[in-house]
Write an enzyme that holds these catalytic residues in place. Structure first.
Site, PDB file in Angstrom:
ATOM      1  N   LYS A  92      -2.789  -1.672  16.114  1.00 23.94           N
ATOM      2  CA  LYS A  92      -3.489  -0.655  15.325  1.00 23.94           C
ATOM      3  C   LYS A  92      -4.377   0.225  16.200  1.00 23.94           C
ATOM      4  O   LYS A  92      -4.512   1.429  15.944  1.00 23.94           O
ATOM      5  CB  LYS A  92      -4.323  -1.326  14.231  1.00 23.94           C
ATOM      6  CG  LYS A  92      -3.512  -2.063  13.184  1.00 23.94           C
ATOM      7  CD  LYS A  92      -2.537  -1.170  12.442  1.00 23.94           C
ATOM      8  CE  LYS A  92      -1.885  -1.901  11.265  1.00 23.94           C
ATOM      9  NZ  LYS A  92      -0.878  -1.063  10.570  1.00 23.94           N
TER      10      LYS A  92
ATOM     11  N   ASP B 176      15.245   0.381  10.287  1.00 26.16           N
ATOM     12  CA  ASP B 176      14.334  -0.503  11.006  1.00 26.16           C
ATOM     13  C   ASP B 176      13.543   0.364  11.980  1.00 26.16           C
ATOM     14  O   ASP B 176      14.125   0.961  12.894  1.00 26.16           O
ATOM     15  CB  ASP B 176      15.139  -1.561  11.762  1.00 26.16           C
ATOM     16  CG  ASP B 176      14.274  -2.597  12.458  1.00 26.16           C
ATOM     17  OD1 ASP B 176      13.078  -2.327  12.697  1.00 26.16           O
ATOM     18  OD2 ASP B 176      14.799  -3.680  12.793  1.00 26.16           O
TER      19      ASP B 176
ATOM     20  N   SER C 184      -3.536   2.530   9.345  1.00 26.05           N
ATOM     21  CA  SER C 184      -4.123   1.748  10.428  1.00 26.05           C
ATOM     22  C   SER C 184      -4.863   0.549   9.830  1.00 26.05           C
ATOM     23  O   SER C 184      -4.410  -0.049   8.853  1.00 26.05           O
ATOM     24  CB  SER C 184      -5.049   2.644  11.268  1.00 26.05           C
ATOM     25  OG  SER C 184      -5.537   1.953  12.389  1.00 26.05           O
TER      26      SER C 184
ATOM     27  N   ILE D 216      -7.361  -4.992   0.539  1.00 23.48           N
ATOM     28  CA  ILE D 216      -6.744  -4.373  -0.632  1.00 23.48           C
ATOM     29  C   ILE D 216      -6.011  -5.433  -1.442  1.00 23.48           C
ATOM     30  O   ILE D 216      -5.145  -6.152  -0.919  1.00 23.48           O
ATOM     31  CB  ILE D 216      -5.761  -3.252  -0.220  1.00 23.48           C
ATOM     32  CG1 ILE D 216      -6.469  -2.212   0.647  1.00 23.48           C
ATOM     33  CG2 ILE D 216      -5.146  -2.609  -1.457  1.00 23.48           C
ATOM     34  CD1 ILE D 216      -7.626  -1.494  -0.025  1.00 23.48           C
TER      35      ILE D 216
ATOM     36  N   ILE E 235       0.818  -1.202   0.000  1.00 28.80           N
ATOM     37  CA  ILE E 235       0.000   0.000   0.000  1.00 28.80           C
ATOM     38  C   ILE E 235       0.859   1.261   0.000  1.00 28.80           C
ATOM     39  O   ILE E 235       0.600   2.210  -0.750  1.00 28.80           O
ATOM     40  CB  ILE E 235      -0.951  -0.007   1.216  1.00 28.80           C
ATOM     41  CG1 ILE E 235      -2.089  -1.007   0.989  1.00 28.80           C
ATOM     42  CG2 ILE E 235      -1.531   1.391   1.473  1.00 28.80           C
ATOM     43  CD1 ILE E 235      -2.994  -1.197   2.194  1.00 28.80           C
TER      44      ILE E 235
END
Length: 293
Positions: free
Chosen positions: A176, A81, A158, A205, A35
């Site tokens: 989240k 990281d 999120s 998605i 995403i």
């Protein structure tokens, strides 16, 4: 019988002006794939320059090169990281050396896997929380002074997992939920400096690790049927939401969670057979090859 109507995903360039983010710089964790790669590509097509952050340096450099080829804008790979703030601070320095500023930040680094609570070790739970939640905090702390200078904006990727007690997703749901709360606090604390903070909560998605892991094998058509808009989301759908939230059209929008899921949150189908999936977890392991038991 009338067939259900399906809206198609619309490219952001069909809606917003082409130079919307000219001279803007976006810093993106998790930008090497999925995403966040799609959102970064879209912002760059509107003129933004990008620094993408991830742990795998070679893959990150290849992604940055591909972004430049496809958008004709500038992108750099800044390996780091998110669990280690010093590596994110170094990535911020690289970004400032290359572009001189940071306007926008996308906190998108994430880790997740399917596992019932009885199959989660303390280390596994901690790993997800460290990547998602601690990683978001580290990214904000490393960038906030620069974002304040430019009255910029944060977008946190999120999820909707924690809106209900979703089986096999306790670690990601907890992380989240923490991100949503942190974003709201950030909006309040940095609002007087002209900084906005919002979350995008994607639904299912296509073409992402999340979709590959969370949809039982062979059940893609069933999953689509439980989405009111009758299609699985595309990366463009999330990119369009990010374009709006970073744009001046959203200048009075902060501390919010924008759910982009085709209406799924209002009509959730069975994610796993219940109560069978919690009473006899081993029977459903084969549906999720990457799950932990």
């Amino acid at each position: 019988m009338t067939e259900p109507y399906k809206h198609k995903a619309v490219p952001a360039l069909d809606v917003f002006k082409p130079d919307l983010f000219k001279d803007k710089v976006v810093f993106v964790t998790g930008g090497g794939s999925g995403i966040c790669y799609g959102v970064t590509e879209t912002l760059m097509r509107f003129g933004a320059k990008a620094a993408i952050v991830g742990r795998k340096a070679e893959r990150l450099r290849a992604a940055a090169q591909q972004l430049e080829r496809d958008t004709k804008s500038k992108a750099i790979a800044t390996p780091g990281d998110v669990r280690k703030i010093e590596t994110i601070q170094h990535a911020v320095k690289q970004t400032l050396d290359a572009f001189g500023k940071i306007d926008f930040v996308i906190c998108g680094a994430a880790g997740n896997f399917m596992a019932p609570i009885e199959g989660l070790s303390s280390n596994a739970f901690r790993a997800v929380v460290e990547i998602d939640l601690i990683g978001t905090f580290n990214t904000v702390r490393a960038t906030m002074e620069e974002v304040k200078k430019n009255h910029g904006s944060y977008v946190h990727i999120s999820a909707t997992l924690h809106y209900s007690g979703l089986p096999w997703q306790s670690a990601a749901s907890s992380a989240k939920a923490g991100i949503d709360a942190f974003s709201a606090a950030l909006a309040v604390e940095l609002g007087p400096f002209g900084v906005r903070s919002n979350c995008i909560a994607p639904g299912l998605i296509a073409g992402t690790e999340g979709a590959d892991r969370l949809v039982p094998q062979g059940q893609e058509e069933m999953a689509q049927g439980f989405i009111p808009m009758q299609r699985i989301g595309q990366k463009e759908d999330i990119a369009n939401a990010a374009v709006f939230l970073f744009s001046e059209a959203a200048s009075w929008v902060t501390g919010q969670i924008l759910v982009v899921d085709g209406g799924s949150v209002h009509f959730r189908g069975p994610f796993l057979p219940y109560p069978d999936a919690v009473m006899d977890t081993q029977s459903f392991k084969s549906l999720f090859p990457g799950s932990k038991m």
